[in-house]
Scaffold this motif. Structure first.
Motif, PDB file in Angstrom:
ATOM      1  N   UNK A 122       0.959  -1.031   0.099  1.00 41.86           N
ATOM      2  CA  UNK A 122      -0.038   0.076   0.127  1.00 41.86           C
ATOM      3  C   UNK A 122       0.941   1.219  -0.107  1.00 41.86           C
ATOM      4  N   UNK A 123       0.491   2.339  -0.867  1.00 34.91           N
ATOM      5  CA  UNK A 123       1.276   3.421  -0.835  1.00 34.91           C
ATOM      6  C   UNK A 123       1.106   4.218   0.368  1.00 34.91           C
ATOM      7  N   UNK A 124       2.194   4.993   0.652  1.00 39.87           N
ATOM      8  CA  UNK A 124       2.197   5.920   1.719  1.00 39.87           C
ATOM      9  C   UNK A 124       1.532   7.030   1.436  1.00 39.87           C
ATOM     10  N   UNK A 125       0.453   7.538   2.418  1.00 45.50           N
ATOM     11  CA  UNK A 125      -0.321   8.533   1.831  1.00 45.50           C
ATOM     12  C   UNK A 125       0.280   9.760   2.279  1.00 45.50           C
ATOM     13  N   UNK A 126       0.151  10.853   1.286  1.00 42.69           N
ATOM     14  CA  UNK A 126       0.476  12.145   1.476  1.00 42.69           C
ATOM     15  C   UNK A 126      -0.550  12.837   2.459  1.00 42.69           C
ATOM     16  N   UNK A 127      -0.392  13.165   3.645  1.00 39.76           N
ATOM     17  CA  UNK A 127      -1.376  13.628   4.601  1.00 39.76           C
ATOM     18  C   UNK A 127      -2.167  14.859   4.010  1.00 39.76           C
ATOM     19  N   UNK A 128      -1.312  15.843   3.207  1.00 37.00           N
ATOM     20  CA  UNK A 128      -1.884  16.865   2.526  1.00 37.00           C
ATOM     21  C   UNK A 128      -3.004  16.512   1.513  1.00 37.00           C
ATOM     22  N   UNK A 129      -2.565  15.594   0.717  1.00 37.67           N
ATOM     23  CA  UNK A 129      -3.553  14.788  -0.200  1.00 37.67           C
ATOM     24  C   UNK A 129      -4.811  14.249   0.249  1.00 37.67           C
ATOM     25  N   UNK A 130      -4.688  13.476   1.438  1.00 31.43           N
ATOM     26  CA  UNK A 130      -5.683  12.813   2.321  1.00 31.43           C
ATOM     27  C   UNK A 130      -6.665  13.859   2.677  1.00 31.43           C
ATOM     28  N   UNK A 131      -6.097  14.670   3.318  1.00 35.22           N
ATOM     29  CA  UNK A 131      -6.878  15.969   4.123  1.00 35.22           C
ATOM     30  C   UNK A 131      -7.779  16.674   2.787  1.00 35.22           C
ATOM     31  N   UNK A 132      -7.118  17.130   1.641  1.00 31.87           N
ATOM     32  CA  UNK A 132      -7.727  17.418   0.356  1.00 31.87           C
ATOM     33  C   UNK A 132      -8.871  16.685  -0.096  1.00 31.87           C
ATOM     34  N   UNK A 133      -8.611  15.518  -0.239  1.00 30.40           N
ATOM     35  CA  UNK A 133      -9.601  14.568  -0.627  1.00 30.40           C
ATOM     36  C   UNK A 133     -11.001  14.588   0.272  1.00 30.40           C
ATOM     37  N   UNK A 134     -10.556  14.397   1.477  1.00 29.30           N
ATOM     38  CA  UNK A 134     -11.666  14.236   2.528  1.00 29.30           C
ATOM     39  C   UNK A 134     -12.515  15.490   2.569  1.00 29.30           C
ATOM     40  N   UNK A 135     -11.849  16.769   2.596  1.00 36.67           N
ATOM     41  CA  UNK A 135     -12.744  18.079   2.760  1.00 36.67           C
ATOM     42  C   UNK A 135     -13.200  18.296   1.342  1.00 36.67           C
ATOM     43  N   UNK A 136     -12.787  17.626   0.170  1.00 34.78           N
ATOM     44  CA  UNK A 136     -13.482  18.106  -1.205  1.00 34.78           C
ATOM     45  C   UNK A 136     -14.734  17.220  -1.069  1.00 34.78           C
ATOM     46  N   UNK A 137     -14.570  15.895  -0.498  1.00 31.81           N
ATOM     47  CA  UNK A 137     -15.780  15.025  -0.668  1.00 31.81           C
ATOM     48  C   UNK A 137     -16.826  15.742   0.145  1.00 31.81           C
ATOM     49  N   UNK A 138     -16.365  16.240   1.597  1.00 29.38           N
ATOM     50  CA  UNK A 138     -17.296  16.612   2.437  1.00 29.38           C
ATOM     51  C   UNK A 138     -18.003  18.042   1.684  1.00 29.38           C
ATOM     52  N   UNK A 139     -17.143  18.722   1.211  1.00 30.05           N
ATOM     53  CA  UNK A 139     -17.706  19.924   0.646  1.00 30.05           C
ATOM     54  C   UNK A 139     -18.593  19.664  -0.656  1.00 30.05           C
ATOM     55  N   UNK A 140     -18.180  18.828  -1.520  1.00 32.19           N
ATOM     56  CA  UNK A 140     -19.088  18.210  -2.507  1.00 32.19           C
ATOM     57  C   UNK A 140     -20.407  17.847  -2.075  1.00 32.19           C
ATOM     58  N   UNK A 141     -20.553  17.109  -0.922  1.00 30.72           N
ATOM     59  CA  UNK A 141     -21.767  16.636  -0.325  1.00 30.72           C
ATOM     60  C   UNK A 141     -22.639  17.412   0.735  1.00 30.72           C
ATOM     61  N   UNK A 142     -22.153  18.577   1.006  1.00 32.02           N
ATOM     62  CA  UNK A 142     -22.785  19.486   1.949  1.00 32.02           C
ATOM     63  C   UNK A 142     -23.978  20.273   1.256  1.00 32.02           C
ATOM     64  N   UNK A 143     -24.880  19.857   2.003  1.00 28.79           N
ATOM     65  CA  UNK A 143     -26.259  20.417   1.127  1.00 28.79           C
ATOM     66  C   UNK A 143     -26.634  21.732   1.380  1.00 28.79           C
ATOM     67  N   UNK A 144     -25.630  22.393   2.282  1.00 29.77           N
ATOM     68  CA  UNK A 144     -25.676  23.751   2.386  1.00 29.77           C
ATOM     69  C   UNK A 144     -25.184  24.617   1.179  1.00 29.77           C
TER      70      UNK A 144
END
Length: 195
Positions: free
Chosen positions: A1-23
């Protein structure tokens, strides 16, 4: 398994949360969300996402889980029954907001996609059930809950009404409703010599 870049991981999670935010006016549903859209929003490649997560559902679950665990703690510094009351209240309060909409979508997705169901159980449900069972086992040890009922049965009995209210948009999906569920259930699960 590849070592995750914490910056990329957070960017992916934040992007996902933003895209799904009904507000957000351009919010997506889980069904309309795609790995391509997450990648574009996060500024990473699809390959980067697939290297770390097997599906969009897994990304969404991890996005939700980070926030869920932080906002619904199970406290060790309180008597177990107080900690259980606080935990049920925090789950209900969380689900009354936009996070509840996301949880309802995840549960719906699980009904027709076995892979999503497996991911949901592995990444979310099994861990949260284990946490609730541990809290109830502590309540049993402290004498606040009957010993002749399996802790997993008690956990399912206490948390199922919250999910029912979430999925059917019933009233009482709030802290007071959660306390009412616990108070009503205690008439059947409280140890006979408990006050």
């Amino acid at each position: 398994m590849a070592v995750r870049s914490e910056t990329s991981r957070l960017a992916i999670l934040e992007a996902t949360a933003g895209l799904l935010d009904p507000r957000r006016p351009d919010a997506l549903t889980l069904q309309k969300l795609s790995i391509e859209r997450i990648a574009r929003e996060a500024g990473v490649s699809k390959t980067t996402i697939y290297r770390w997560w097997p599906s969009k559902a897994a990304v969404v679950i991890d996005t939700f889980l980070d926030d869920h665990v932080a906002r619904t703690p199970t406290r060790d510094d309180l008597p177990a029954m107080d900690a259980l009351r606080e935990h049920l209240s925090s789950v209900a309060t969380l689900y009354a907001g936009h996070e509840g909409d996301l949880m309802a979508q995840l549960i719906a997705e699980c009904q027709y996609d076995p892979e999503t169901m497996a991911e949901f159980k592995r990444r979310f449900y099994d861990q949260r059930l284990e946490t609730a069972v541990g809290l109830i086992e502590r309540a049993v040890a402290e004498g606040g809950v009957r010993t002749d009922v399996a802790p997993v049965t008690i956990a399912q009995m206490l948390y199922a009404p919250l999910y029912f209210r979430l999925l059917f948009r019933e009233s009482g999906l709030d802290a007071d409703g959660a306390v009412d569920i616990l108070s009503t259930a205690l008439a059947g699960i409280r140890a006979r010599d408990a006050s």
